[in-house]
Motif scaffolding. Structure first.
Motif, PDB file in Angstrom:
ATOM      1  N   VAL A 255       6.506  -8.839 -10.212  1.00  0.00           N
ATOM      2  CA  VAL A 255       7.499  -8.178  -9.351  1.00  0.00           C
ATOM      3  C   VAL A 255       8.905  -8.653  -9.708  1.00  0.00           C
ATOM      4  N   TYR A 272       8.188   0.855  -3.908  1.00  0.00           N
ATOM      5  CA  TYR A 272       6.784   0.517  -3.648  1.00  0.00           C
ATOM      6  C   TYR A 272       6.314   1.207  -2.369  1.00  0.00           C
ATOM      7  N   CYS A 287      -1.198  -0.192  -3.900  1.00  0.00           N
ATOM      8  CA  CYS A 287       0.257  -0.158  -4.007  1.00  0.00           C
ATOM      9  C   CYS A 287       0.643   0.792  -5.127  1.00  0.00           C
ATOM     10  N   THR A 288       1.504   1.743  -4.822  1.00  0.00           N
ATOM     11  CA  THR A 288       2.005   2.680  -5.828  1.00  0.00           C
ATOM     12  C   THR A 288       3.462   2.361  -6.126  1.00  0.00           C
ATOM     13  N   LEU A 289       3.745   2.123  -7.383  1.00  0.00           N
ATOM     14  CA  LEU A 289       5.102   1.783  -7.827  1.00  0.00           C
ATOM     15  C   LEU A 289       5.665   2.966  -8.594  1.00  0.00           C
ATOM     16  N   SER A 299      -0.237   2.338 -10.212  1.00  0.00           N
ATOM     17  CA  SER A 299      -0.829   1.822  -8.978  1.00  0.00           C
ATOM     18  C   SER A 299      -1.559   0.518  -9.252  1.00  0.00           C
ATOM     19  N   LYS A 309       0.758  -5.364  -4.808  1.00  0.00           N
ATOM     20  CA  LYS A 309       2.122  -5.158  -5.311  1.00  0.00           C
ATOM     21  C   LYS A 309       2.295  -5.810  -6.674  1.00  0.00           C
ATOM     22  N   ALA A 312       0.526  -3.691  -9.281  1.00  0.00           N
ATOM     23  CA  ALA A 312       1.293  -2.492  -9.629  1.00  0.00           C
ATOM     24  C   ALA A 312       2.463  -2.841 -10.537  1.00  0.00           C
ATOM     25  N   ALA A 313       3.142  -3.946 -10.223  1.00  0.00           N
ATOM     26  CA  ALA A 313       4.267  -4.375 -11.056  1.00  0.00           C
ATOM     27  C   ALA A 313       3.792  -4.713 -12.469  1.00  0.00           C
TER      28      ALA A 313
END
Length: 352
Positions: A255, A272, A287-289, A299, A309, A312-313
């Motif tokens: 992140v 996010y 988590c969708t970024l 995701s 998170k 996703a990152a």
């Protein structure tokens, strides 16, 4: 409540009532209504209205500060939704409202039945802020501009992020500078904030345990630089990146690396979003970024929001790296023997 007191209260809140009876009602406690058998109406219905009005007014003021309509007509924010929600919650919590009420000495104007002084708890003082806003809503015929202004006036008696950012904004406007823009990110146990001042090509960073602490630190750094008081060298994008990478002895998280790419303007603002799903009786977070221009979307799935998170990152970093390698490969095949910089310049010319 006499006319002198009414006039003083109206001066404090920055609003003149057409029907001052509403303002009087905003300071009548339920205990007084009880002993008068409701011949005197209390503030509770106004408080009910003011509670909703306060939330809307705070959201409007936050949107004015952090959001705008871009050239494509889309409504965009310089701060993630989560940070705005946290700031809104902080501004409307009872402890803060009670503090502002204390500073304004509203409790001294409250009309109670005899013997009920100790019955009014700390949070009751915060009710007065909401009842006043309810009275203003009725008196102004729900004028949102008036309500936003009065809400700001009532809440400004606490040292807040908004006050600090307003000072910086006012300074920029007064001196003909571009208005500051803000970037926020969550780095685990703390928040980071970057204030960008295009007029001086400066990027100033602050961090803290809360969003407000981080923004206050960043604004203080920017304001100090602009006013020339105890000036320290302004932070460049590279220095900002170094601060992020060196902020902990541990390796930067995925992140943090995505946020660094955003600060260095390698990508547009990451957003996010979260959802939950159940698999075999077990709950998972998804988590969708998404990057603001919807160029990339990935995701991550895990048992907690934080892990999802990070997943996703990590997926976004992998996607960006793969895209970068593909671009190099295409450029190399199309322009063999030409340096990467020259290839990029040729491709850029072809794009236009």
């Amino acid at each position: 409540m006499d006319e002198k007191t009414l006039s003083l209260i109206q001066q404090k809140i920055g609003y003149q009532f057409t029907n001052p009876v509403l303002l009087k009602q905003a300071f009548v406690s339920p205990s007084l209504s009880a002993v008068t058998q409701n011949r005197v109406q209390n503030y509770q219905i106004l408080e009910f209205i003011g509670d909703a009005v306060l939330g809307l007014a705070v959201v409007k003021n936050l949107a004015s500060e952090f959001c705008h309509v871009d050239a494509s007509g889309q409504f965009v924010s310089s701060a993630p939704e989560g940070q705005l929600s946290e700031e809104k919650s902080r501004l409307v919590k009872n402890e803060k409202l009670a503090h502002c009420s204390n500073v304004l000495e509203f409790d001294s104007y409250l009309e109670r039945a005899h013997g009920y002084y100790l019955h009014d708890r700390k949070n009751k003082k915060g009710d007065l802020i909401e009842s006043i806003l309810g009275a203003v809503a009725i008196d102004s015929n729900w004028n949102m501009d008036v309500l936003s202004r009065v809400a700001s006036e009532l809440l400004r008696y606490d040292k807040t992020v908004k006050t600090a950012s307003e000072e910086l904004k006012n300074y920029c406007e007064k001196n003909g500078l571009d208005l500051p823009t803000y970037s926020f990110w969550n780095c685990g146990s703390r928040y980071d904030c970057a204030v960008s001042l295009q007029s001086v090509n400066g990027l100033f960073v602050g961090n803290g345990k809360t969003v407000e602490e981080a923004q206050n630190a960043a604004v203080e750094s920017a304001y100090t630089y602009l006013t020339g008081q105890n000036v320290t060298k302004k932070q460049t994008v590279e220095q900002t990146g170094a601060n992020i990478l060196n902020s902990s002895k541990k390796s930067p998280t995925a992140v943090e690396m995505v946020n660094l790419k955003y600060i260095k303007k390698e990508i547009v603002q990451p957003n996010y979003s979260f959802a939950q799903t159940a698999e075999n009786g077990k709950l998972f977070w998804i988590c969708t970024l998404t990057l603001n221009n919807n160029e990339h979307q990935v995701s991550g799935k895990a048992t907690t929001r934080k892990k999802a998170k990070q997943a996703a990152a990590k997926a976004m970093l992998d996607l960006l790296e793969n895209s970068k390698q593909e671009e190099k490969s295409i450029s190399s095949r199309k322009f063999p023997g030409i340096g990467l910089l020259k290839r990029a310049m040729i491709l850029r010319k072809e794009a236009f």
